[in-house]
Design an enzyme around this catalytic site. Structure first.
Site, PDB file in Angstrom:
ATOM      1  NE  ARG A  70      -7.499   4.587   5.246  1.00  0.00           N
ATOM      2  CZ  ARG A  70      -7.044   5.761   5.676  1.00  0.00           C
ATOM      3  NH1 ARG A  70      -7.459   6.249   6.817  1.00  0.00           N
ATOM      4  NH2 ARG A  70      -6.133   6.414   4.977  1.00  0.00           N
ATOM      5  CE  LYS A 113      -1.656   1.654   3.963  1.00  0.00           C
ATOM      6  NZ  LYS A 113      -1.269   3.044   4.243  1.00  0.00           N
ATOM      7  CG  ASN A 114       2.334   2.649   3.524  1.00  0.00           C
ATOM      8  OD1 ASN A 114       1.189   3.007   3.270  1.00  0.00           O
ATOM      9  ND2 ASN A 114       2.731   2.380   4.752  1.00  0.00           N
ATOM     10  CB  CYS A 146      -3.986  11.398  11.453  1.00  0.00           C
ATOM     11  SG  CYS A 146      -3.711   9.642  11.430  1.00  0.00           S
ATOM     12  CG  ASP A 182       3.339   1.644   9.315  1.00  0.00           C
ATOM     13  OD1 ASP A 182       3.561   1.890   8.125  1.00  0.00           O
ATOM     14  OD2 ASP A 182       3.014   2.511  10.150  1.00  0.00           O
ATOM     15  NE  ARG A 200       0.467  10.537   9.751  1.00  0.00           N
ATOM     16  CZ  ARG A 200       0.065   9.470   9.046  1.00  0.00           C
ATOM     17  NH1 ARG A 200      -1.069   8.880   9.358  1.00  0.00           N
ATOM     18  NH2 ARG A 200       0.780   9.022   8.048  1.00  0.00           N
TER      19      ARG A 200
HETATM   20  C1  EPZ Z   1       4.301   7.038   6.091  1.00  0.00           C
HETATM   21  O1  EPZ Z   1       3.528   8.120   6.637  1.00  0.00           O
HETATM   22  C2  EPZ Z   1       3.351   5.835   6.041  1.00  0.00           C
HETATM   23  N1  EPZ Z   1       2.208   6.153   5.203  1.00  0.00           N
HETATM   24  C3  EPZ Z   1       2.862   5.492   7.444  1.00  0.00           C
HETATM   25  O2  EPZ Z   1       2.076   4.300   7.373  1.00  0.00           O
HETATM   26  C4  EPZ Z   1       4.070   5.197   8.320  1.00  0.00           C
HETATM   27  O3  EPZ Z   1       3.646   4.992   9.639  1.00  0.00           O
HETATM   28  C5  EPZ Z   1       5.048   6.397   8.290  1.00  0.00           C
HETATM   29  O4  EPZ Z   1       5.418   6.709   6.939  1.00  0.00           O
HETATM   30  C6  EPZ Z   1       6.320   6.125   9.071  1.00  0.00           C
HETATM   31  O5  EPZ Z   1       6.947   4.984   8.603  1.00  0.00           O
HETATM   32  C7  EPZ Z   1       2.342   6.046   3.852  1.00  0.00           C
HETATM   33  O6  EPZ Z   1       3.389   5.729   3.314  1.00  0.00           O
HETATM   34  C8  EPZ Z   1       1.131   6.358   3.031  1.00  0.00           C
HETATM   35  P1  EPZ Z   1       6.431  10.483   8.016  1.00  0.00           P
HETATM   36  P2  EPZ Z   1       4.099   9.624   6.576  1.00  0.00           P
HETATM   37  O7  EPZ Z   1       6.331  11.706   7.182  1.00  0.00           O
HETATM   38  O8  EPZ Z   1       4.798   9.834   5.293  1.00  0.00           O
HETATM   39  C9  EPZ Z   1       6.450  13.870  11.459  1.00  0.00           C
HETATM   40  C10 EPZ Z   1       0.234   2.873   7.749  1.00  0.00           C
HETATM   41  O9  EPZ Z   1      -0.158   2.331   8.801  1.00  0.00           O
HETATM   42  N2  EPZ Z   1       6.384  14.843  10.333  1.00  0.00           N
HETATM   43  O10 EPZ Z   1       7.644   9.637   7.880  1.00  0.00           O
HETATM   44  O11 EPZ Z   1       2.981  10.530   6.928  1.00  0.00           O
HETATM   45  C11 EPZ Z   1       5.156  13.058  11.576  1.00  0.00           C
HETATM   46  O12 EPZ Z   1       4.174  13.745  12.291  1.00  0.00           O
HETATM   47  C12 EPZ Z   1       0.689   4.350   7.752  1.00  0.00           C
HETATM   48  O13 EPZ Z   1       0.302   2.285   6.652  1.00  0.00           O
HETATM   49  C13 EPZ Z   1       6.399  16.195  10.614  1.00  0.00           C
HETATM   50  O14 EPZ Z   1       6.474  16.610  11.779  1.00  0.00           O
HETATM   51  O15 EPZ Z   1       5.132   9.574   7.786  1.00  0.00           O
HETATM   52  C14 EPZ Z   1       5.639  11.794  12.259  1.00  0.00           C
HETATM   53  O16 EPZ Z   1       5.679  12.003  13.633  1.00  0.00           O
HETATM   54  C15 EPZ Z   1       0.411   5.040   9.044  1.00  0.00           C
HETATM   55  N3  EPZ Z   1       6.337  17.076   9.580  1.00  0.00           N
HETATM   56  C16 EPZ Z   1       7.042  11.616  11.684  1.00  0.00           C
HETATM   57  O17 EPZ Z   1       7.445  12.897  11.174  1.00  0.00           O
HETATM   58  C17 EPZ Z   1       6.253  16.668   8.259  1.00  0.00           C
HETATM   59  O18 EPZ Z   1       6.189  17.497   7.341  1.00  0.00           O
HETATM   60  C18 EPZ Z   1       7.128  10.576  10.563  1.00  0.00           C
HETATM   61  O19 EPZ Z   1       6.209  10.919   9.557  1.00  0.00           O
HETATM   62  C19 EPZ Z   1       6.221  15.278   7.984  1.00  0.00           C
HETATM   63  C20 EPZ Z   1       6.297  14.376   9.040  1.00  0.00           C
END
Ligand code: EPZ
Length: 419
Positions: A398, A22-23, A118, A306, A123
């Site tokens: 999802r 998915k990701n 979320c 995850d 996020r």
């Molecule tokens: C991706 O989300 C995945 N989703 C998530 O999977 C996964 O948990 C996550 O990466 C971490 O591995 C998809 O790929 C669609 P991040 P993403 O940006 O890209 C903070 C699932 O269960 N952050 O790496 O949103 C954020 O709040 C889902 O399949 C900022 O502060 O994750 C978090 O604490 C859930 N500012 C951390 O960084 C930003 O601009 C990691 O987020 C971006 C992120």
């Protein structure tokens, strides 16, 4: 609304093929925006989030069509496309914000709804916006929308504050049509980043270093359509292996590279399981009751957040205690009170959960709160004595394709029933 009914206590046995990740599929489908001819994708999982992605792309004017094979999709962005992704679609799936980089790169402007909060955390997308500004985009926020404008993005050096998966993907895509070279530093190294880069290279993009902390992109004036097959879903695979551990069974998952899940496999071994790694499959054989195991979630190649909830479900039945620390999301323990309804002994202490393993869980009605939490409740129900019902399984749909059918093929007593 559907729910899942499980009669637990069966040791899972057999072999199961994972779907496309998915990701990886979400950003890969979105990257079709960058192409000037149709894109062909294979192994696209049949999931609610994929349907939402298609709806966002259709709204932009990109046509989608099923291919001749199952799980094959053709996306055509060669006609004029719009630059707006509305709140009604983005609020359904926050990954829609990944259209921002490709739209401003291709059209010179984008209007994308902010994703909002979320269940698992605030996020924000500040890393995405700061990086786009470094490539020359003018960013304004108004009425819950991000407006990005730039005649042509300019290559630049960008250092991410944190190795964010989404920010790395968004900016890597945008940089493919920027003028000159972009160097991205402190990038996310998840396997899905490398898979997206492979798909972009099939469009004619020039990218190096994906899968490491530093990615270099030489911008192009235009890209063709993609031809790409999505990698196997490591989180789906890890979910089935955690179910095998919790039910003291033996399961083989096929269709992925074990290296994509190494941190989790090592923890399964610490918990006493026998792991067999083959080029495109992994087998977990439980050795009776597992042992308590501590871990903390980290960016790849660390233990994936995850898989935190699913591994916790298995540790609820381990011999001994486990301390599970969540370092990525600030609110990813919503499954804890629900697992406690099955009799688990769990205590939350700020960003850690102390698990005292029990010799048995007892079935009960429980409620899903987010995607991975729902998977952990299914695992809890499979291991518990008696009947468990899991409601609000739209969360599960999802991210898991045909989950109950795959579990049934491993011997589980599980069915989907109308609420
Ligand atoms: C991706 O989300 C995945 N989703 C998530 O999977 C996964 O948990 C996550 O990466 C971490 O591995 C998809 O790929 C669609 P991040 P993403 O940006 O890209 C903070 C699932 O269960 N952050 O790496 O949103 C954020 O709040 C889902 O399949 C900022 O502060 O994750 C978090 O604490 C859930 N500012 C951390 O960084 C930003 O601009 C990691 O987020 C971006 C992120």
């Amino acid at each position: 609304m559907d729910k899942i009914k499980i009669i637990g206590g069966v040791a899972l046995k057999g072999s199961v093929e994972v779907s496309g990740a998915k990701n990886s599929a979400l950003p890969v489908l979105i990257s079709s925006i960058l192409g000037n001819s149709p894109s062909y994708f294979k192994k696209v999982p049949d999931l609610q989030d994929i349907k939402t992605t298609e709806a966002v792309l259709n709204h932009l004017g990109i046509t989608t069509q099923a291919g001749s094979l199952e799980n094959e999709i053709i996306l055509d962005s060669s006609k004029t496309i719009s630059f707006e992704a509305p709140y009604d679609l983005v609020r359904k799936m926050r990954a829609s914000v990944l259209v921002l980089g490709p739209l401003v790169a291709k059209l010179g402007k984008a209007k994308v709804s902010l994703p909002g909060g979320c269940a698992i955390g605030a996020r924000p997308i500040n890393f995405h916006l700061t990086a786009l500004e470094k490539l020359g985009a003018k960013i304004t926020l108004e009425n819950g929308y991000v407006f990005a404008e730039c005649k042509r993005l300019q290559g630049n050096r960008v250092t991410f504050e944190f190795p964010s998966v989404g920010a790395t993907e968004n900016i890597m895509m945008a940089a493919c049509l920027a003028k000159g070279e972009t160097i991205l530093e402190n990038c996310a190294k998840e396997p899905e980043i490398k898979d997206l880069a492979d798909s972009l290279r099939s469009m004619g993009a020039e990218i190096e270093g994906d899968g490491t902390e530093t990615i270099r992109i030489q911008g192009k004036d235009q890209l063709a359509g993609a031809k790409h097959s999505i990698i196997g879903d490591r989180i789906e695979a890890g979910t089935f292996l955690a179910a095998a551990l919790a039910t003291q069974g033996k399961v083989e998952v096929k269709g992925l590279d074990p290296i994509h899940l190494e941190a989790v496999l090592t923890k399964f071994e610490t918990a006493g399981a026998k792991i067999t790694r083959a080029p495109k499959s992994i087998t977990l054989e439980a050795n009776g009751r597992s042992w308590g195991t501590d871990f903390q979630t980290l960016p790849f190649p660390g233990f994936p957040t995850d898989m935190q909830a699913q591994f916790m479900a298995a540790m609820c039945l381990a011999d001994g205690s486990s301390v599970i620390t969540e370092t990525i999301f600030e609110n990813r323990f919503l499954h804890v009170p629900e697992l406690m309804r099955l009799g688990a002994d769990l205590v939350i202490r700020s960003n850690a959960v102390h698990v005292r393993g029990k010799s048995e869980l007892i079935g009960a009605p429980v409620m899903a709160t987010d995607l991975r939490a729902s998977a952990s409740l299914v695992i809890g129900g499979l291991a518990a004595r008696g009947e468990t019902t899991v409601s609000r399984i739209y969360h599960l749909d999802r991210g898991y394709e045909k989950m109950e059918m795959k579990l049934k093929s491993l011997g589980a007593q599980i069915e989907r029933v109308k609420e």
